[in-house]
Every structure is written in C-alpha cells, then in structure tokens.
Design an enzyme around this catalytic site. Sequence first.
Site, PDB file in Angstrom:
ATOM      1  N   ASN A 139       9.399   0.774  42.433  1.00 42.88           N
ATOM      2  CA  ASN A 139       7.975   0.458  42.523  1.00 42.88           C
ATOM      3  C   ASN A 139       7.736  -1.037  42.297  1.00 42.88           C
ATOM      4  O   ASN A 139       8.666  -1.818  42.109  1.00 42.88           O
ATOM      5  CB  ASN A 139       7.159   1.318  41.540  1.00 42.88           C
ATOM      6  N   MET A 141       6.315  -2.289  39.753  1.00 50.08           N
ATOM      7  CA  MET A 141       6.515  -2.572  38.324  1.00 50.08           C
ATOM      8  C   MET A 141       5.235  -2.870  37.555  1.00 50.08           C
ATOM      9  O   MET A 141       5.300  -3.273  36.391  1.00 50.08           O
ATOM     10  CB  MET A 141       7.533  -3.711  38.124  1.00 50.08           C
ATOM     11  N   HIS A 531       0.445   6.624  44.565  1.00 45.31           N
ATOM     12  CA  HIS A 531       0.064   7.209  43.281  1.00 45.31           C
ATOM     13  C   HIS A 531      -0.299   8.680  43.441  1.00 45.31           C
ATOM     14  O   HIS A 531      -1.306   9.148  42.903  1.00 45.31           O
ATOM     15  CB  HIS A 531      -1.123   6.447  42.681  1.00 45.31           C
TER      16      HIS A 531
END
Length: 598
Positions: A139, A141, A531
């Site tokens: 990802n 981060m 997400h």
Amino acid sequence: MLLEILSYFDLKVLLLVIRLVQFLIVALGSIPLDFRDYPDQATVTDGQSFDFVVVGGGTAGCVLANRLTEVANWTVLLMEAGDDPPVFTENPMLSVLVLPSLPDWNHHSVDDGYSSQARQSKSVHHISGTMLGGSSSINYMYYVRGNKADYDGWEELGNTGWNWENVQRYFKKTERYMDSVKDTSRGFHGLIGVTKQEWRQRTNFYLEALKENGHEILDDYNRDQQSGYSAAQFSIADGTRQGTAVAYLKPIRDRPNFFLLKNSLARKVIFDHDKRAVGVEVTLPNKEIIRVNAKKEVILSAGAVNSPQLLMLSGVGPKDHLEEMGIEVVHDSENVGENLQDHMMVQVMLTGVNGLSSVIQSADPFFNWHRFPVPTLIGFASLNKSKSYPDYQSTVCPLGASHLMVMMACRQIFDLDDEACMKFISAGKAKETLNALVSLLHPASRGSIKLRSKEPEASPLINNGYFSNGNDLEDFAKYVEDFVSVANTSSLRSFGSEVVYIDLQQCKNFELGSHEYWKCYMLNTVGSHYHLVGTCAMGPEGEGVVDERLQVRGVGGLRVVDASVMPTITSGNTNAPVLMIAEKAADLIKVDHGACNV
C-alpha cells in the site's frame, strides 16, 4: 523535461517502458535472499492438527500469528496464497514506483454500465497484495486511525466493546510513533513504526492557503481532533516499510509453535455435523490438496473480497446464491458478501507556483529512497468547517513541473485514456501542480461480493455499487467544489493558480467547472482508494455476519478478523484500523480460550 515533449504516441511508448522497468525491478526483487529472515515454509501433512488455523497471511493474519503464538502451548498454522514479499516492497520509494507490477490478486469490479465509464476498462482494479503482509506490503503506507465517532458508532450499532475508548488502546499497542513530542494518546512501543514526514519548504505555502480557506492546520490528525490538514504520517521507520510481514512475522520466524504455508490456497472451511469449523481444505504449492485440522478455531483473515468468498465456498452465505452455485448450504447467512463499502476517489489538479526548480522536483522519487517519494499533505474536511466529523479526505501532493507521478496516477490509478492524461500533463508543463486525491469518506452506497464459480481459483464478482445512492454523487460534487475553492485564496491567486478541468467525452454537454460537470466527472472517473470493507460485518443477531467477538454467527469454531468485519467504513485509510482490529481480536481469542484476562 521528458514529459514536456510527449506526443500521444510517445506517452504510450513511455508507459510501456515504465511497465517494463517495473517488471524487471520486481523480477529482480523476487530472487530469494537468505538475509531477509522471513519464516520458512513448513512441512505439513494431510490431516495434521493445529490449535488455530489462520487463513490469509496479510495485514491481520500476520498480527494474529504473532500474538497467538505468544501462548507457548498453542500451535498456529498461518496459510498464505502468495510468497515472501519481493525485496523492493520494504523500500518506501521503490515499492510505490513499482506497485502495478507487484503480486496482486488481480480483482476487478464488474462493469455496471453506470460508474467509471471514462476509465479504459470501465471497471476498477481493486489492488490487494498476494504475499506475506498482504496489502500492508504494497500500500501507500498512509497511517490514519480514523475518527472517534467511527468507533462510537460501531458500538451504537450493537457491537459492545468497539467504542473509541476501548479501541484506542489497541491503536497505541500497535504503533511506535517516531516523534519527539510524547503524547498520551499515541503509542511509542508497538511493532509498527510510524513517522510524520514533513517537506516544509514544499508544503508550507499550500498549508497557508488552506488555512486562509478556513481549514485548521494540525500537528497530528491521529489525535482526538481529526478535521484539518497536516503533514502525512506513514508506516515507515528507519527507511523501511512497516508492513506486518516485516514487523510481526520476522520476529517470530524461529518460534517452535508457529507454522507457515506459503503459495497455498485455502479452498474451503470444513464443518462437522454440529456446524463447527474443524479444518480447512488447502491446495499446496505442488497442487496436492490436503486437509489441515483446527482443534480450537479456524480464523479467516483473507480480506474484504476473499473472506466472504471463502465463507460462501464453504456453505455459509445466502441460501439461494449458494444453491445456484451448486454449493451445499451449511448455514443460511444472507448478509455474507453484502454491505460492501469503499472510499470512492477522484483525481483533482490545480496549478501551483512557477516551476523554477522543476528538474530537481521532478526527480523527487529518486532522491528519497528512505521515505515516501513525494511531499504529501493529508486533510479531513467538512462543508461545515466547525464539524468534527469529516465529509471528505484529500491526499495532496505538490509536484514539480512535468512530474512523472502525474502521468502514473492518471494511467495506473485512474486508468484514464491518453487524451485525458495529456491534459493533466500539459497543465503542469511550466508550473508546479497541486495534485489531490479526494475521497468520499462516508458513502451511503453499498456494493456486494458474489461467487463467479464454486472453484476457489475463480475471482468473485465485485459489484462496487458506486453512486447507487444518488445522494453520494450530489454530496461528493459539493466536497470537490469545496476543496478546489482554495484556488480562490489570495495566496494561490498570486501565482495565477487555476483548477485543471478535463473535458471528458461523457461530460461534453456540461459547462466546465459547473456543479453538473463535477457530478459527471466524478461519476465517470471514480476509482478506489483500495479501502474495501464491510462484507462480513459485525452486528447484532439477524444483521451481523459476525458478532462483537468476531465469531461467525450460526456456526462454531470460526471467526473473521480483517477489514470485512467493519460495519461502517472509517474516516480515512483503513490499514491502521485493520491492525487495531487484529490486535483486539487476538486478545478476544486469548480470553475465550483462557489464556489471559483482558
């Protein structure tokens, strides 16, 4: 600069070159290296038993493996469909630049004929890491806890023990906040190193403009006050990505009660006659199919797409859908795969200051190996500036003139065509640009996960449900208009800042910059913040797939611990909340089996 002389043909060539370089870097990084210290592959035989079998070695699974093996007399088997993370995933800069070529489940949403129609594929690629650490290994981060009201809201929905006061201690347990200012609301001794990365020479001017536009400027958005703008916080420490494979698995590689299967795909959960989960059927790397037994529990930590898929493959899900797929029904649970939520995201650009140092600024990624490669601000805002619960999130990056990252975002994140991407690039030939990814934080729209096939290897059907509730489109347009209004501040007007409008074919009948234009732009370019949550949501009897202890309702010996259990999506990036969920779940499991008193 290179991008200043691009034609449409040159852009295609450059993209091919970039993808080739990304592929070669990842291929080199996939060479096994003994010094990396990831746990070895276990030798597991058909019928072998463990106390706990954890399916999915991603963000949550690695946390569980670490915490459950703290109990010395428990044996824990962790199974992961991927391998060790490629070596470059540990480097903050390289992992961002090569992300499209990293091992991924390759899940794509269905084309609903309505949303995302300006994207070349007319669907959304939901990137999800297939490797130890899962998406925490690939990802961007960003470390965002969310808002107090998110978790208080979970408890109000009937999930006792998930209020802010309770979950905050697990956030603190997780994090090692690398800041000289000690604050009792933050954790300083956890396994996940977190840093705030400031680029004050590049960002202070824009922070002043945002302040002029009515936004608070924060020191730390992960404290009680979230609304406002601040330098971004990242799960990065000592120049290393703090994915859970690094932070939670490496320290336990030699624990004798820990067993790891890599490149091994879980096929289904096995139940006994009392509907209790007693094992998992798994395909090993040599394609042999075996059964492993769980004496205490099976735990699914496969993520918001794969966990509901695995439940349905195992006979737990909507009865009519399972029968349609030819799967024997163990328990009719109509909400499995439903309640899919995501942070819908669009790309917005403003021109910024004159690009006098564009050559240096465009080389940002190559001078910042130890950190996120470009300067970044994160903001949480509402139309009502006094409201503490934000409506939208902005991830804002000031980029030098003709910056390579503009093109990479346009093509690799939003999948727009060459003509649209060239308009973004052309707008920033002579000026710095202010690039923002704007996300709708609390969508009313819901999607779903359904089986495509009863074969475990088949990717499920992902219906995003973007803008299925019409209020989301209306609201999102207002939020983007609120963000771009910063161009009207005296700070940005002094540099002639302008909003960059892309005249999409789908929006040709609307005046650029009008409210209807923004609605059309968002509907057609919308992408994912990656997400996905909510598809095995916790909730009361008759509503939740799992209860407040994350136990699957209607069966025994089975839990789900990952983003799929969130009843509603949190206010911001979801990696930190998943870490919290896993830490809390580990304590719940220990309590339920008499290993501790929490």
